[in-house]
Design an enzyme around this catalytic site. Structure first.
Site, PDB file in Angstrom:
ATOM      1  N   LYS A  83       0.814  -1.222   0.000  1.00 30.17           N
ATOM      2  CA  LYS A  83       0.000   0.000   0.000  1.00 30.17           C
ATOM      3  C   LYS A  83       0.850   1.277   0.000  1.00 30.17           C
ATOM      4  O   LYS A  83       2.060   1.244   0.179  1.00 30.17           O
ATOM      5  CB  LYS A  83      -0.998  -0.047   1.151  1.00 30.17           C
ATOM      6  CG  LYS A  83      -2.145  -1.017   0.789  1.00 30.17           C
ATOM      7  CD  LYS A  83      -3.325  -0.963   1.701  1.00 30.17           C
ATOM      8  CE  LYS A  83      -4.420  -1.887   1.129  1.00 30.17           C
ATOM      9  NZ  LYS A  83      -5.469  -2.134   2.106  1.00 30.17           N
ATOM     10  N   ARG A  96      -3.740  -9.993   4.783  1.00 36.05           N
ATOM     11  CA  ARG A  96      -4.135 -10.097   3.372  1.00 36.05           C
ATOM     12  C   ARG A  96      -2.959  -9.619   2.534  1.00 36.05           C
ATOM     13  O   ARG A  96      -2.598  -8.435   2.607  1.00 36.05           O
ATOM     14  CB  ARG A  96      -5.375  -9.227   3.143  1.00 36.05           C
ATOM     15  CG  ARG A  96      -5.906  -9.210   1.714  1.00 36.05           C
ATOM     16  CD  ARG A  96      -7.114  -8.260   1.630  1.00 36.05           C
ATOM     17  NE  ARG A  96      -7.678  -8.225   0.295  1.00 36.05           N
ATOM     18  CZ  ARG A  96      -7.204  -7.476  -0.706  1.00 36.05           C
ATOM     19  NH1 ARG A  96      -6.157  -6.694  -0.504  1.00 36.05           N
ATOM     20  NH2 ARG A  96      -7.785  -7.505  -1.893  1.00 36.05           N
TER      21      ARG A  96
HETATM   22  N1  HH2 Z   1      -7.523  -3.746   0.597  1.00 40.95           N
HETATM   23  C1  HH2 Z   1      -7.824  -3.779  -0.713  1.00 40.95           C
HETATM   24  C2  HH2 Z   1      -8.912  -4.518  -1.144  1.00 40.95           C
HETATM   25  N2  HH2 Z   1      -9.688  -5.215  -0.294  1.00 40.95           N
HETATM   26  N3  HH2 Z   1     -10.162  -5.921   1.901  1.00 40.95           N
HETATM   27  C3  HH2 Z   1      -9.883  -5.908   3.215  1.00 40.95           C
HETATM   28  N4  HH2 Z   1     -10.634  -6.602   4.075  1.00 40.95           N
HETATM   29  N5  HH2 Z   1      -8.834  -5.184   3.709  1.00 40.95           N
HETATM   30  C4  HH2 Z   1      -8.022  -4.448   2.901  1.00 40.95           C
HETATM   31  O1  HH2 Z   1      -7.086  -3.791   3.413  1.00 40.95           O
HETATM   32  C5  HH2 Z   1      -8.297  -4.440   1.495  1.00 40.95           C
HETATM   33  C6  HH2 Z   1      -9.396  -5.205   1.023  1.00 40.95           C
HETATM   34  C7  HH2 Z   1      -6.964  -3.030  -1.706  1.00 40.95           C
HETATM   35  O2  HH2 Z   1      -7.547  -2.677  -2.870  1.00 40.95           O
HETATM   36  P1  HH2 Z   1      -7.340  -3.157  -4.390  1.00 40.95           P
HETATM   37  O3  HH2 Z   1      -7.322  -1.932  -5.211  1.00 40.95           O
HETATM   38  O4  HH2 Z   1      -8.389  -4.129  -4.759  1.00 40.95           O
HETATM   39  O5  HH2 Z   1      -5.926  -3.859  -4.487  1.00 40.95           O
HETATM   40  P2  HH2 Z   1      -5.470  -5.332  -4.139  1.00 40.95           P
HETATM   41  O6  HH2 Z   1      -6.691  -6.205  -4.195  1.00 40.95           O
HETATM   42  O7  HH2 Z   1      -4.454  -5.680  -5.166  1.00 40.95           O
HETATM   43  O8  HH2 Z   1      -4.895  -5.281  -2.766  1.00 40.95           O
END
Ligand code: HH2
Length: 268
Positions: free
Chosen positions: A212, A247
């Site tokens: 991030k 995650r």
């Molecule tokens: N961060 C992302 C997506 N979903 N879900 C939870 N529970 N916690 C998180 O910190 C979280 C999440 C990040 O967003 P995205 O743009 O989809 O990127 P990536 O899926 O590659 O991490």
């Protein structure tokens, strides 16, 4: 001498599978169902305890994806995985109809970054599905007096709302939502330092810090795929604070780091 490998408790590792064309970290390399399936298999082989599959990027400014498209991207993938593995599958969606289709296909966890606030029927759907549900903190404006206290209060309130709607207490996970409506350093760093106060709410906590922006802010110029060191540092901090799962994109390296940390703690 026979030394058995350490089996000490460490957080579970949730591997990220993106079935989106525009997610920030992999630029849609895994859009095609076959490619997403291959990615999921690789993460299982690397030691993922859970897979989190998403078909709509949560990145600010990302194109919204209609529920039918999310379902088209997710259901065949979940079914194919279910046919060959019993790895727990989480589905990253805000939409109750997508969660329903995913659970029917064999997923078991609804990862909702909107904490069941996106649709009026979200709370009732979570209760009816009886699945595990991740309630994540997100707010539009990055303004806080005490970010840890405010995020904790929000999560406690959403857990109460879920239980009032009929979601069983033991199905609820909480997530501070690193990067969602937070200044990269002013808010994410205190949250990461104060994770024990979220853990103290008494629910399993999921931490998503992998790759991030706060890592790029601390290491200016580090591209999204050059943030493994920072991602591991955050996962270890989470483990020290008692989070139940992290995650991550880089499953093998994270499992190794958490295993070593747990083994050292056990060697005291
Ligand atoms: N961060 C992302 C997506 N979903 N879900 C939870 N529970 N916690 C998180 O910190 C979280 C999440 C990040 O967003 P995205 O743009 O989809 O990127 P990536 O899926 O590659 O991490």
């Amino acid at each position: 001498m026979n030394v058995s490998p350490p089996t000490l408790a460490r957080p579970k590792v949730m591997g990220i599978v993106n079935a989106t064309p525009d997610s920030f970290s992999d630029g849609g390399r895994f859009l095609a169902p076959e490619a997403a399936l291959a990615q999921a298999r690789r993460l299982i082989a690397e030691g993922a305890d859970i897979l989190d599959i998403g078909a709509e990027s949560t990145r600010p400014g990302a194109e919204p994806v209609p529920a039918e498209v999310e379902i088209e991207r997710l259901v065949p993938l979940i079914k194919a995985l279910r046919a060959e593995s019993d790895v727990p599958i989480s589905v990253d969606t805000m939409k109750p109809q997508v969660a329903r289709a995913a659970m029917a296909a064999g997923a078991g966890i609804w990862n909702d970054v909107a904490a069941l606030r996106y649709a009026p029927e979200s709370l009732a759907a979570a209760a009816e599905l009886g699945c595990e549900v991740v309630l994540m903190h997100m707010q539009a404006e990055p303004r806080y007096d005490d970010v840890v206290a405010e995020v904790a209060a929000f999560l406690a309130q959403r857990a109460e709302a879920a239980m009032a709607a009929g979601v069983a207490r033991e199905k609820i996970w909480l997530d501070p939502g690193i990067g969602f409506g937070k200044h990269p350093l002013r808010h994410n760093l205190p949250l990461l330092a104060g994770l024990d106060r979220i853990v103290a709410l008494g629910f399993p906590v999921l931490l998503g810090a992998s790759r991030k922006a706060f890592i790029g802010a601390l290491d200016p110029g580090a591209a999204v795929d050059k943030r493994l060191g920072g991602s591991i540092a955050a996962a270890l901090a989470g483990a020290s604070a008692g989070v139940a799962a992290v995650r991550v994109h880089d499953v093998r390296e994270t499992v190794q780091a958490l295993t070593v940390q747990a083994a050292i703690a056990g060697g005291r």
